[in-house]
Design a protein around this motif. Structure first.
Motif, PDB file in Angstrom:
ATOM      1  N   ILE A 117     -45.208  92.645  35.956  1.00 18.03           N
ATOM      2  CA  ILE A 117     -46.212  93.647  36.315  1.00 18.03           C
ATOM      3  C   ILE A 117     -45.461  94.946  36.627  1.00 18.03           C
ATOM      4  N   HIS A 118     -46.031  96.102  36.209  1.00 21.86           N
ATOM      5  CA  HIS A 118     -45.335  97.367  36.449  1.00 21.86           C
ATOM      6  C   HIS A 118     -46.322  98.411  36.967  1.00 21.86           C
ATOM      7  N   ILE A 119     -45.813  99.599  37.253  1.00 26.27           N
ATOM      8  CA  ILE A 119     -46.670 100.621  37.875  1.00 26.27           C
ATOM      9  C   ILE A 119     -47.818 101.039  36.958  1.00 26.27           C
ATOM     10  N   GLY A 120     -47.643 100.935  35.644  1.00 27.18           N
ATOM     11  CA  GLY A 120     -48.731 101.260  34.720  1.00 27.18           C
ATOM     12  C   GLY A 120     -49.943 100.377  34.952  1.00 27.18           C
ATOM     13  N   HIS A 121     -49.692  99.062  35.126  1.00 25.62           N
ATOM     14  CA  HIS A 121     -50.787  98.119  35.415  1.00 25.62           C
ATOM     15  C   HIS A 121     -51.503  98.521  36.707  1.00 25.62           C
ATOM     16  N   LEU A 122     -50.716  98.861  37.735  1.00 23.77           N
ATOM     17  CA  LEU A 122     -51.302  99.197  39.037  1.00 23.77           C
ATOM     18  C   LEU A 122     -52.102 100.497  38.977  1.00 23.77           C
ATOM     19  N   VAL A 123     -51.583 101.488  38.258  1.00 16.84           N
ATOM     20  CA  VAL A 123     -52.287 102.774  38.153  1.00 16.84           C
ATOM     21  C   VAL A 123     -53.666 102.557  37.512  1.00 16.84           C
ATOM     22  N   ILE A 124     -53.697 101.764  36.421  1.00 17.86           N
ATOM     23  CA  ILE A 124     -54.974 101.515  35.737  1.00 17.86           C
ATOM     24  C   ILE A 124     -55.927 100.713  36.629  1.00 17.86           C
ATOM     25  N   ALA A 125     -55.416  99.636  37.239  1.00 13.43           N
ATOM     26  CA  ALA A 125     -56.264  98.797  38.097  1.00 13.43           C
ATOM     27  C   ALA A 125     -56.829  99.598  39.268  1.00 13.43           C
ATOM     28  N   ASN A 126     -55.972 100.399  39.890  1.00 15.53           N
ATOM     29  CA  ASN A 126     -56.408 101.193  41.035  1.00 15.53           C
ATOM     30  C   ASN A 126     -57.443 102.242  40.603  1.00 15.53           C
ATOM     31  N   HIS A 127     -57.225 102.845  39.441  1.00 16.47           N
ATOM     32  CA  HIS A 127     -58.180 103.836  38.927  1.00 16.47           C
ATOM     33  C   HIS A 127     -59.542 103.167  38.688  1.00 16.47           C
ATOM     34  N   MET A 128     -59.534 101.970  38.115  1.00 16.36           N
ATOM     35  CA  MET A 128     -60.785 101.238  37.872  1.00 16.36           C
ATOM     36  C   MET A 128     -61.495 100.923  39.187  1.00 16.36           C
ATOM     37  N   ALA A 129     -60.713 100.533  40.197  1.00 15.89           N
ATOM     38  CA  ALA A 129     -61.304 100.172  41.495  1.00 15.89           C
ATOM     39  C   ALA A 129     -61.846 101.405  42.226  1.00 15.89           C
ATOM     40  N   GLU A 130     -61.226 102.555  42.017  1.00 15.74           N
ATOM     41  CA  GLU A 130     -61.617 103.766  42.745  1.00 15.74           C
ATOM     42  C   GLU A 130     -62.626 104.643  41.998  1.00 15.74           C
ATOM     43  N   TYR A 131     -62.575 104.637  40.661  1.00 16.54           N
ATOM     44  CA  TYR A 131     -63.365 105.601  39.892  1.00 16.54           C
ATOM     45  C   TYR A 131     -64.401 104.970  38.970  1.00 16.54           C
ATOM     46  N   SER A 132     -64.693 103.685  39.139  1.00 17.06           N
ATOM     47  CA  SER A 132     -65.788 103.086  38.377  1.00 17.06           C
ATOM     48  C   SER A 132     -66.678 102.360  39.393  1.00 17.06           C
ATOM     49  N   ASP A 133     -67.691 101.663  38.916  1.00 20.04           N
ATOM     50  CA  ASP A 133     -68.558 100.950  39.870  1.00 20.04           C
ATOM     51  C   ASP A 133     -68.034  99.545  40.190  1.00 20.04           C
ATOM     52  N   LEU A 134     -66.787  99.259  39.815  1.00 25.10           N
ATOM     53  CA  LEU A 134     -66.187  97.960  40.175  1.00 25.10           C
ATOM     54  C   LEU A 134     -65.778  97.986  41.646  1.00 25.10           C
ATOM     55  N   ASP A 135     -66.057  96.896  42.350  1.00 24.35           N
ATOM     56  CA  ASP A 135     -65.675  96.823  43.769  1.00 24.35           C
ATOM     57  C   ASP A 135     -64.237  96.352  43.944  1.00 24.35           C
ATOM     58  N   GLN A 136     -63.802  95.478  43.038  1.00 30.07           N
ATOM     59  CA  GLN A 136     -62.433  94.968  43.086  1.00 30.07           C
ATOM     60  C   GLN A 136     -61.918  94.780  41.667  1.00 30.07           C
ATOM     61  N   VAL A 137     -60.591  94.721  41.548  1.00 27.79           N
ATOM     62  CA  VAL A 137     -59.955  94.361  40.284  1.00 27.79           C
ATOM     63  C   VAL A 137     -59.050  93.165  40.554  1.00 27.79           C
ATOM     64  N   TRP A 138     -59.198  92.138  39.719  1.00 28.43           N
ATOM     65  CA  TRP A 138     -58.329  90.957  39.829  1.00 28.43           C
ATOM     66  C   TRP A 138     -57.390  90.925  38.636  1.00 28.43           C
ATOM     67  N   PHE A 139     -56.093  90.796  38.925  1.00 31.15           N
ATOM     68  CA  PHE A 139     -55.112  90.585  37.857  1.00 31.15           C
ATOM     69  C   PHE A 139     -55.113  89.105  37.513  1.00 31.15           C
ATOM     70  N   VAL A 140     -55.623  88.754  36.344  1.00 31.50           N
ATOM     71  CA  VAL A 140     -55.670  87.345  35.917  1.00 31.50           C
ATOM     72  C   VAL A 140     -54.379  87.055  35.152  1.00 31.50           C
ATOM     73  N   VAL A 141     -53.500  86.290  35.785  1.00 30.21           N
ATOM     74  CA  VAL A 141     -52.204  85.975  35.176  1.00 30.21           C
ATOM     75  C   VAL A 141     -52.408  84.886  34.132  1.00 30.21           C
ATOM     76  N   THR A 142     -52.100  85.224  32.882  1.00 36.07           N
ATOM     77  CA  THR A 142     -52.329  84.320  31.751  1.00 36.07           C
ATOM     78  C   THR A 142     -51.114  83.445  31.510  1.00 36.07           C
ATOM     79  N   PRO A 143     -51.299  82.118  31.523  1.00 39.74           N
ATOM     80  CA  PRO A 143     -50.159  81.242  31.252  1.00 39.74           C
ATOM     81  C   PRO A 143     -49.657  81.384  29.819  1.00 39.74           C
ATOM     82  N   HIS A 144     -50.583  81.475  28.878  1.00 38.71           N
ATOM     83  CA  HIS A 144     -50.153  81.552  27.488  1.00 38.71           C
ATOM     84  C   HIS A 144     -51.292  82.105  26.659  1.00 38.71           C
TER      85      HIS A 144
END
Length: 196
Positions: free
Chosen positions: A13-40
């Motif tokens: 995970i890197h800062i790009g992922h966090l910037v996008i997730a945080n933007h979605m949580a702050e600037y859309s109607d989403l209340d939370q963002v969950w990072f779903v870690v994919t096994p494969h």
């Protein structure tokens, strides 16, 4: 509560992922963002993937200071390869009180019609799309058949041209990648000697 699901191998995970997730949580109607870690992922080879729990640990460390962003390991116990439709069904059963939506880049939206049961996903879930740079800036906007769909929301998030592959290669070459990673993640990678 509306939860945006951001799927990925997060290797790392890197800062790009966090910037996008945080933007979605702050600037859309989403209340939370969950990072779903994919096994494969059905579309990726496993060769350079760190262990599931090591990647989950990095996501946990990256998100621990954010109240609206959480790690999610729901796919660890599902049949592999994981298909998004199955994960959504399991999440909806486990958390009937939440509404789930997908977060994806414009490049993924372009191939969304190839996803298993994509029409069913669209019927039951919103999709929040963030911009990606492409060699031809207009190609994604022109080509996607979903642009006018009422369940698809284009969110004007910052464009992040940073990839986990680039970071892994840089570490292998002995480069300093500290500014590209959340501090807790960098410390963990360094301590564990990952990707060297």
């Amino acid at each position: 509560m509306k939860i945006g699901l951001f799927f990925g191998s997060f290797n790392p995970i890197h800062i790009g992922h966090l910037v996008i997730a945080n933007h979605m949580a702050e600037y859309s109607d989403l209340d939370q963002v969950w990072f779903v870690v994919t096994p494969h992922s059905p579309f990726k080879t496993k060769s350079s993937l760190l262990d599931n729990y090591q990647r989950l640990e990095m996501v946990y460390r990256a998100t621990q200071d954010y109240t609206k962003i959480k790690p999610c390991d729901i796919e660890f116990n599902l049949t592999q390869p994981n298909y998004t439709i199955n994960t959504l069904v399991h999440l909806q059963e486990k958390y009937p009180q939440y509404k789930f939506a997908l977060i994806m880049g414009e490049d993924n939206l372009k191939s969304f019609h190839k996803w298993k049961n994509y029409a069913l996903i669209l019927e039951n879930h919103g999709i929040y799309v963030y911009p990606r740079v492409s060699e031809h800036p207009d190609s994604y906007r022109d080509e996607t058949q979903f642009d006018k769909h009422k369940k698809i929301h284009h969110v004007n998030a910052p464009i992040m041209e940073l990839s986990s592959t680039f970071i892994r290669n840089a570490i292998k070459e002995g480069k300093n990648v500290q500014p590209m990673l959340p501090q807790h993640v960098w410390e963990y990678l360094d301590e564990m000697n990952f990707y060297k």
